[in-house]
Design an enzyme around this catalytic site. Sequence first.
Site, PDB file in Angstrom:
ATOM      1  CB  CYS A   1      -0.880   0.026   1.235  1.00 27.53           C
ATOM      2  SG  CYS A   1      -1.760  -1.506   1.492  1.00 27.53           S
TER       3      CYS A   1
ATOM      4  NE  ARG B   1       4.735   1.471  -1.577  1.00 29.05           N
ATOM      5  CZ  ARG B   1       5.421   1.699  -0.479  1.00 29.05           C
ATOM      6  NH1 ARG B   1       6.510   2.429  -0.543  1.00 29.05           N
ATOM      7  NH2 ARG B   1       5.053   1.221   0.671  1.00 29.05           N
TER       8      ARG B   1
ATOM      9  CD1 TRP C   1      -0.818  -5.225  -4.218  1.00 29.58           C
ATOM     10  CD2 TRP C   1      -0.420  -6.393  -2.360  1.00 29.58           C
ATOM     11  NE1 TRP C   1      -0.387  -6.472  -4.587  1.00 29.58           N
ATOM     12  CE2 TRP C   1      -0.128  -7.207  -3.476  1.00 29.58           C
ATOM     13  CE3 TRP C   1      -0.244  -6.922  -1.089  1.00 29.58           C
ATOM     14  CZ2 TRP C   1       0.327  -8.515  -3.355  1.00 29.58           C
ATOM     15  CZ3 TRP C   1       0.210  -8.216  -0.973  1.00 29.58           C
ATOM     16  CH2 TRP C   1       0.488  -8.997  -2.095  1.00 29.58           C
TER      17      TRP C   1
ATOM     18  CG  ASN D   1       0.757   1.828   3.790  1.00 28.31           C
ATOM     19  OD1 ASN D   1      -0.372   1.928   3.328  1.00 28.31           O
ATOM     20  ND2 ASN D   1       1.820   2.404   3.249  1.00 28.31           N
ATOM     21  N   GLY D   2       0.151  -1.788   6.455  1.00 23.09           N
ATOM     22  CA  GLY D   2       0.575  -2.752   7.466  1.00 23.09           C
ATOM     23  C   GLY D   2      -0.565  -3.667   7.852  1.00 23.09           C
TER      24      GLY D   2
ATOM     25  CD  GLU E   1      14.633 -20.273  -5.856  1.00 19.23           C
ATOM     26  OE1 GLU E   1      14.151 -21.084  -6.649  1.00 19.23           O
ATOM     27  OE2 GLU E   1      14.397 -19.048  -5.914  1.00 19.23           O
TER      28      GLU E   1
ATOM     29  CE  LYS F   1      15.667 -16.433  -8.102  1.00 17.63           C
ATOM     30  NZ  LYS F   1      14.430 -17.039  -7.718  1.00 17.63           N
TER      31      LYS F   1
ATOM     32  CD  GLU G   1      15.112 -16.627 -12.070  1.00 18.74           C
ATOM     33  OE1 GLU G   1      14.099 -16.666 -12.776  1.00 18.74           O
ATOM     34  OE2 GLU G   1      15.074 -16.726 -10.825  1.00 18.74           O
TER      35      GLU G   1
ATOM     36  CG  HIS H   1      25.251 -42.114 -10.624  1.00 20.78           C
ATOM     37  ND1 HIS H   1      25.650 -43.434 -10.616  1.00 20.78           N
ATOM     38  CD2 HIS H   1      25.069 -41.768  -9.326  1.00 20.78           C
ATOM     39  CE1 HIS H   1      25.691 -43.874  -9.365  1.00 20.78           C
ATOM     40  NE2 HIS H   1      25.353 -42.874  -8.566  1.00 20.78           N
TER      41      HIS H   1
ATOM     42  CE  LYS I   1       7.327 -11.193  -9.674  1.00 20.40           C
ATOM     43  NZ  LYS I   1       8.409 -11.992  -9.066  1.00 20.40           N
TER      44      LYS I   1
HETATM   45  C1  F6R Z   1      11.962 -17.649 -10.641  1.00 18.10           C
HETATM   46  C2  F6R Z   1      10.545 -17.337 -10.717  1.00 18.10           C
HETATM   47  C3  F6R Z   1       9.656 -18.321 -11.402  1.00 18.10           C
HETATM   48  C4  F6R Z   1       8.317 -18.436 -10.651  1.00 18.10           C
HETATM   49  C5  F6R Z   1       7.356 -19.314 -11.463  1.00 18.10           C
HETATM   50  C6  F6R Z   1       6.022 -19.480 -10.761  1.00 18.10           C
HETATM   51  O1  F6R Z   1      12.657 -16.649  -9.971  1.00 18.10           O
HETATM   52  O2  F6R Z   1      10.094 -16.320 -10.260  1.00 18.10           O
HETATM   53  O3  F6R Z   1      10.265 -19.569 -11.522  1.00 18.10           O
HETATM   54  O4  F6R Z   1       8.550 -18.982  -9.394  1.00 18.10           O
HETATM   55  O5  F6R Z   1       7.131 -18.752 -12.733  1.00 18.10           O
HETATM   56  O6  F6R Z   1       5.370 -18.272 -10.627  1.00 18.10           O
HETATM   57  P1  F6R Z   1       4.199 -18.076  -9.580  1.00 18.10           P
HETATM   58  O7  F6R Z   1       4.780 -18.246  -8.219  1.00 18.10           O
HETATM   59  O8  F6R Z   1       3.664 -16.704  -9.820  1.00 18.10           O
HETATM   60  O9  F6R Z   1       3.175 -19.157  -9.861  1.00 18.10           O
END
Ligand code: F6R
Length: 608
Positions: free
Chosen positions: A2, A27, A75, A101-102, A481, A485, A488, A504, A603
Amino acid sequence: MCGIVGYIGSRQAAPIILDGLARLEYRGYDSAGMAIFDGEHIRMKKAVGRLKVLENLTHGGETMKGCMGIGHTRWATHGAPSDINSHPHLNTSETIAVVHNGIIENYIPLKKKLTDKGYTFASETDTEVLAHLLDYYYKGNPLEAITKVLHRVEGSYALGILFAEHPDEIYAVRKDSPLIVGSSDDGCFIASDVPAILKYTRTVYYVDNQEVVKLGKDSLQFFSVDQEEITKEPVTIDWDANAAEKAGYEHFMLKEIYEQPKAINDTISPRLQGDNVVIDELHMTDGELAAVKRLYIVACGSAYHVGVTGKYVIETLARIPVEVDVASEFRYRDPIMDENSMVIVISQSGETADTLAALRESRSRGAKVLGIVNVVGSSIAREADACLYTWAGPEIAVATTKAYSAQLAALYMLAIKLALANETIDSARAAGLIKDLRTLPDQIELLLGQKEKIQRFANRYVGAKDIFFIGRGIDYAISLEGSLKLKEISYVHSEAYAAGELKHGTISLIEDGTLVVAVSTQPKLYQKTISNIVEVKARGAFVMAVTNEENKAMEKASDYCVYLPETDPCFANSLAIIPLQLFGYYVAVGKGCDVDKPRNLAKSVTVE
Ligand code: F6R
């Protein structure tokens, strides 16, 4: 997350507030509203959707006359996005307006007390409690009413408050949620973030926890929660507006890495009550939870990696078999399930097409579906039988960090709850786990303090061709993970392997100087992972270990060590991932990559 903007001065307030809110749009939000004092009454306009809707509704603020007001972009957390749930919220006589907010953690008991005293509530929000509580304590002195409210509420808050009976002042209050006030020649301002008011002033004051600010047209007074006046020094902002939106961070990703302690805290604190986990959103009794005989965790990408960790944690604590699947596979594999199966779908966006399809497939087969979702009101949140929200706030960088951490925290709580329902842990073990869970945010802060050390190390690998991550058990999930990170955002090829599996086949890729990141957080597997380190070092690998402080043998076995603070082995992922996120981030920065928007990625993946 928010946004708050407030103004009192000689100019019209509404256009200034709209302009400030527009600068906080990055935001993320789902509705907006304003309350302006017109000289006699508080006038209010609220609208779900983009800020543009509110702008059109008020002709850019022209139709709301008055020189003092407060505004908000919401939000949604408590209550879906709607006009009614948008801020500001008013007391019944419409003489007090509040933006917040919060999260007010104890809003349920407070709401009950106020309802018993005859107050009625229009919205589903935690914030409305504040408007009525202020009304309850207000006897003519705003400062007194505000400080009484502060003594009653628990949680995090940044507030802007108007009292119709006090037309020459507005109030700002803060605890654990950012808030600043500013002053200029023609008025004073409240804002939840600097860019909102940068156009009007560069003289700001950072409001500290549990401080109240009284803003006049040309005066600012600061008070403690005990109503004692405090002196404060202004800060002159010399950032440009773009940098300020990122709160001084170079990228949203780094900002979000730093927001992880808060994301975890906001996700766990309303659900940890004493030594117990209370997840009302499940709508399931302990008996119903104990009747779940098989769990499926289904998700994509990083959320799937959370699921892999969840499998280890839930099986260890609750002794229920867990299958983890990537959603795009699960939906077509004709999964075997019945009414004793529960499916957990995990998604930051709540809109990922494959995860949504997996949810629908599971429901059509009679399984109960629980969503762990960050975006309130998203498709997965709406279609799941129950939804446990992660309160990470909007995540802007494409590569997830804080939502991932909040998802892990949500699964830990679920694992404890299932274990207690199945009586596979006793109350003393649960109390120990909850204590460790509460400590995670502070421990992450400590790890973030090692940023420079990781940056120096990462700079050595800017030119790397391949980087491997290895680990066993939960450490394998962490490796998955860490590797994602890195690749990507930096485009360095990377793979994660179960440490015992490398020999293997994949070990043939190890050459002189190849970096292998070995994750070792599980005491019962320390020695096994060291054996695998010996194997890769014999082929020329340079080994960076991420391990617990007590694992002294690692100092010799590896070439470079990052140590983690002590926690329960079940929660190690939350700590070990921090140096790995920073490593990936700094390799990408070193290579000059577009960290927040990596090539080829989106995203929210709403296609199959
Ligand atoms: C990696 C990343 C993606 C998401 C994936 C699922 O950093 O962000 O691998 O984790 O696309 O997305 P959501 O969580 O929105 O279903």
